[in-house]
Design an enzyme around this catalytic site. Sequence first.
Site, PDB file in Angstrom:
ATOM      1  N   CYS A 153      65.539  38.484  -9.451  1.00  0.00           N
ATOM      2  CA  CYS A 153      65.689  37.933  -8.227  1.00  0.00           C
ATOM      3  C   CYS A 153      65.414  38.867  -7.194  1.00  0.00           C
ATOM      4  O   CYS A 153      64.513  39.615  -7.411  1.00  0.00           O
ATOM      5  CB  CYS A 153      66.862  37.100  -7.910  1.00  0.00           C
ATOM      6  SG  CYS A 153      66.561  35.815  -6.683  1.00  0.00           S
ATOM      7  N   HIS A 154      66.265  39.302  -6.196  1.00  0.00           N
ATOM      8  CA  HIS A 154      66.328  40.433  -5.348  1.00  0.00           C
ATOM      9  C   HIS A 154      66.714  41.850  -6.076  1.00  0.00           C
ATOM     10  O   HIS A 154      66.677  42.833  -5.332  1.00  0.00           O
ATOM     11  CB  HIS A 154      66.936  40.357  -4.087  1.00  0.00           C
ATOM     12  CG  HIS A 154      66.515  39.188  -3.369  1.00  0.00           C
ATOM     13  ND1 HIS A 154      66.635  37.774  -3.333  1.00  0.00           N
ATOM     14  CD2 HIS A 154      65.230  39.349  -2.361  1.00  0.00           C
ATOM     15  CE1 HIS A 154      65.784  37.202  -2.470  1.00  0.00           C
ATOM     16  NE2 HIS A 154      65.028  37.834  -1.831  1.00  0.00           N
ATOM     17  N   GLU A 184      60.425  33.265  -0.877  1.00  0.00           N
ATOM     18  CA  GLU A 184      61.095  33.863   0.465  1.00  0.00           C
ATOM     19  C   GLU A 184      60.827  32.958   1.469  1.00  0.00           C
ATOM     20  O   GLU A 184      61.658  32.845   2.260  1.00  0.00           O
ATOM     21  CB  GLU A 184      60.730  35.323   0.565  1.00  0.00           C
ATOM     22  CG  GLU A 184      61.570  36.091   1.674  1.00  0.00           C
ATOM     23  CD  GLU A 184      63.112  36.490   0.667  1.00  0.00           C
ATOM     24  OE1 GLU A 184      63.973  35.678   0.986  1.00  0.00           O
ATOM     25  OE2 GLU A 184      62.867  37.257   0.180  1.00  0.00           O
TER      26      GLU A 184
END
Length: 247
Positions: A153-154, A184
Amino acid sequence: MKNIVLTIALSVLSFWGIAQTKSKGKILFVLSSHAELGNTGKHTGYYLSEVSHPWEVFTKAGYEVDFVSPQGGQPPVDGFDLTDKVNKEFWENAVYKNKLDHTLTPKQVKVSNYVAIHYAGGHGTMWDFPNNEELAKIASKIYEKGGVVSAVCHGPSGLLNIRLGDNRYLLEGKNVAGFSNVEEIAMKLEKVVPFSLEDELKKRGVHYSSAPAWSEYVVVDGKLVTGQNPQSAKKMAEEVVVVLKNK
């Protein structure tokens, strides 16, 4: 009485021996210490399922998990959902909850202890992962001694500035996944986060790819394993186990 004590002692030693035999090594999870979602006044941190689901896969495969965060101690949690049975199992595991509440600082990490390092996601990572040189050096050393680096993910924000011994970026020329611009924007956070993860990954010379928003998607490139979003966390961990097995 002596026989009882001896029996107990042998049982403990036997159990310890079995535990030692089953252990295949340790995997270091990197969690965000950042709790503020930009200027929104909202909370963020590491995303729980991106820790719990890989934890389940790794521990069932025979690995032990440790946790590190930029500031150490108890990191802020986001995505706190105990209706997810894996989240609940992880959160209520006394041993791992204690580890989670007392995460290591980067200075406390002994690199030689780990066969892999996993960067868990959560929006908090976008603020405190990219420029943390200590964490980058830890990941670089694990990778260069033959270990696996993974992120979901991030979490790949923590990979952006990792340099190898020859000063090249670890990501250069690699096939990589990570939270997409489409996702996002769907969360309406594209103007809140300090940068676009997808765009910054591409600037590092990676071959970025993604699946439709919220689809499970994992990319394996040698000892680097990355997943696109929370839905990819379990699959990412399964691929790490395969890579470790085939080393």
